[in-house]
Motif scaffolding. Sequence first.
Motif, PDB file in Angstrom:
ATOM      1  N   GLU A 248      31.423  44.424  43.868  1.00 45.48           N
ATOM      2  CA  GLU A 248      31.223  42.734  42.951  1.00 45.48           C
ATOM      3  C   GLU A 248      31.417  43.205  41.578  1.00 45.48           C
ATOM      4  N   PHE A 249      30.170  44.307  41.309  1.00 40.81           N
ATOM      5  CA  PHE A 249      30.412  44.748  39.936  1.00 40.81           C
ATOM      6  C   PHE A 249      31.666  45.451  40.039  1.00 40.81           C
ATOM      7  N   PHE A 250      32.670  46.034  40.520  1.00 40.48           N
ATOM      8  CA  PHE A 250      33.711  46.354  39.887  1.00 40.48           C
ATOM      9  C   PHE A 250      34.805  45.624  40.211  1.00 40.48           C
ATOM     10  N   VAL A 251      34.883  44.324  41.251  1.00 41.34           N
ATOM     11  CA  VAL A 251      35.797  43.551  40.824  1.00 41.34           C
ATOM     12  C   VAL A 251      35.459  42.286  39.174  1.00 41.34           C
ATOM     13  N   LYS A 252      34.099  42.649  38.544  1.00 42.08           N
ATOM     14  CA  LYS A 252      33.674  41.958  37.555  1.00 42.08           C
ATOM     15  C   LYS A 252      34.368  43.044  36.723  1.00 42.08           C
ATOM     16  N   VAL A 253      34.329  43.951  36.286  1.00 36.88           N
ATOM     17  CA  VAL A 253      34.654  44.384  35.283  1.00 36.88           C
ATOM     18  C   VAL A 253      36.167  44.460  35.474  1.00 36.88           C
ATOM     19  N   SER A 254      36.942  44.650  36.488  1.00 32.20           N
ATOM     20  CA  SER A 254      38.717  44.192  36.278  1.00 32.20           C
ATOM     21  C   SER A 254      38.596  42.977  35.704  1.00 32.20           C
ATOM     22  N   GLU A 255      38.227  41.894  36.039  1.00 30.72           N
ATOM     23  CA  GLU A 255      37.941  40.779  35.616  1.00 30.72           C
ATOM     24  C   GLU A 255      38.017  40.528  33.977  1.00 30.72           C
ATOM     25  N   ALA A 256      36.980  41.473  33.585  1.00 32.68           N
ATOM     26  CA  ALA A 256      36.595  41.546  32.459  1.00 32.68           C
ATOM     27  C   ALA A 256      37.693  41.906  31.304  1.00 32.68           C
ATOM     28  N   VAL A 257      38.321  42.681  31.694  1.00 30.29           N
ATOM     29  CA  VAL A 257      38.937  43.699  30.935  1.00 30.29           C
ATOM     30  C   VAL A 257      40.386  42.988  31.245  1.00 30.29           C
ATOM     31  N   ASP A 258      40.675  42.581  32.588  1.00 29.99           N
ATOM     32  CA  ASP A 258      41.747  41.684  32.355  1.00 29.99           C
ATOM     33  C   ASP A 258      41.979  40.176  31.061  1.00 29.99           C
ATOM     34  N   GLU A 259      40.604  39.843  31.180  1.00 26.91           N
ATOM     35  CA  GLU A 259      41.004  38.497  30.238  1.00 26.91           C
ATOM     36  C   GLU A 259      41.029  38.831  28.887  1.00 26.91           C
ATOM     37  N   TYR A 260      40.009  40.281  28.733  1.00 23.40           N
ATOM     38  CA  TYR A 260      39.920  40.777  27.385  1.00 23.40           C
ATOM     39  C   TYR A 260      41.633  40.754  27.709  1.00 23.40           C
ATOM     40  N   GLU A 261      42.523  41.952  27.732  1.00 16.36           N
ATOM     41  CA  GLU A 261      43.607  42.070  27.239  1.00 16.36           C
ATOM     42  C   GLU A 261      44.972  41.123  27.098  1.00 16.36           C
TER      43      GLU A 261
END
Length: 264
Positions: A248-261
Motif C-alpha cells: 500500500e505504501f508503494f501504491v501511495k507513492v505512485s499516486e502522489a507522483v502521478d497527481e503531482y505530475e
Amino acid sequence: GAPAGAGSESSAPPVCVLVLGMAGSGKTTLVQRLTAHLHSQNSPPYVINLDPAVRELPFPANIDIRDTVKYKEVMKQYGLGPNGGIVTSLNLFATRFDQVMKFIEKRQNTSQYVLIDTPGQIEVFTWSASGTIITEALASTFPSVVVYVMDTSRSTSPITFMSNMLYACSILYKTKLPFILAMNKTDIIDHSFAVEWMQDFEIFQDALNQETTYVSNLTRSMSLVLDEFYSSLKVVGVSAVLGTGLDEFFVKVSEAVDEYEREY
Ligand code: GTP
C-alpha cells in the motif's frame, strides 16, 4: 510535466523517496524494510544515507555520507558539539551533492526508486540550507516524494497527535513536494484511531473532551484548520519492524507522483 532525467531512454526516471521524521520514529528501520521489499520484488533501489552520526546502518547504502565526512572529526576540527557537528557535516556534503546527482543519473535505468534516509533530528534536514539544497536538487531532476514517518504508538493522545500533524503540515509547506504520512509501528497499535480522528472531526473532539487544559481549546481550533490538510493527505499504516503495509505504501507513492505530475 515530465521531469528531465539526463539520458533517460525507454524507462521512466527513478522516484526519489525522502524519508523524514522525528528522532526515533523509525526512519532507518523503514528504509531498511523498504530496501528488502524492493529487492524481493526484483527492483533493487538506490539507497542514500544522509545521517552522518548513525553508528550502524542495517542496510547497504549505495551512497553513505559517512564515507565522505567523518562527523566526529568535523566536531573536533570546528570545535562543535554533536548537533553542530551533524549540521556542518551535512553542509560539507551538500557542497558536493552534484556528484551524488551524477551517480543517481547513471543508475536511473536500473533503479526504480531512490531511498534517502535523513539525520535523526528532523530539523537538521528540514530547517537547514543544506537540506533545502539537497531536496531541491533531487526534486528538480527526479519525481520526488516526502515520506513523513510518525510513531503511531507515541501519538495516541489527541494533543500529541495534533502537534505531530502541525509539524507534518509545516514540512509539507517547507518542501512543497508530494507528501505521504507513514503511520509507523502499527504492530504496537493499529493506526485506525488516528485515521478516524482525521476523517471525523467529532470523534477527535470527543477524545479532546477528556482534556481540559488551555492547550485543548487551542487544539480544538487547530483541528478545524488542519481539516484541509487532512483531506488531501495520503496516509498509510506500516510496521517497519514486521514489514506490513508496504504494498500500500508503494501504491501511495505512485499516486502522489502521478497527481503531482498532472498538476505541474
Ligand atoms: P534516529 O536514530 O533518530 O534516526 O531514529 P530513526 O527515526 O531512524 O528510528 P529507528 O529506525 O532507529 O527506530 C527507532 C526505534 O524504533 C528502534 O528501537 C526501532 O527498533 C523501533 N522501531 C522502528 N520501527 C518500528 C516498528 O514498526 N515497530 C516497532 N515496534 N518498533 C519500531
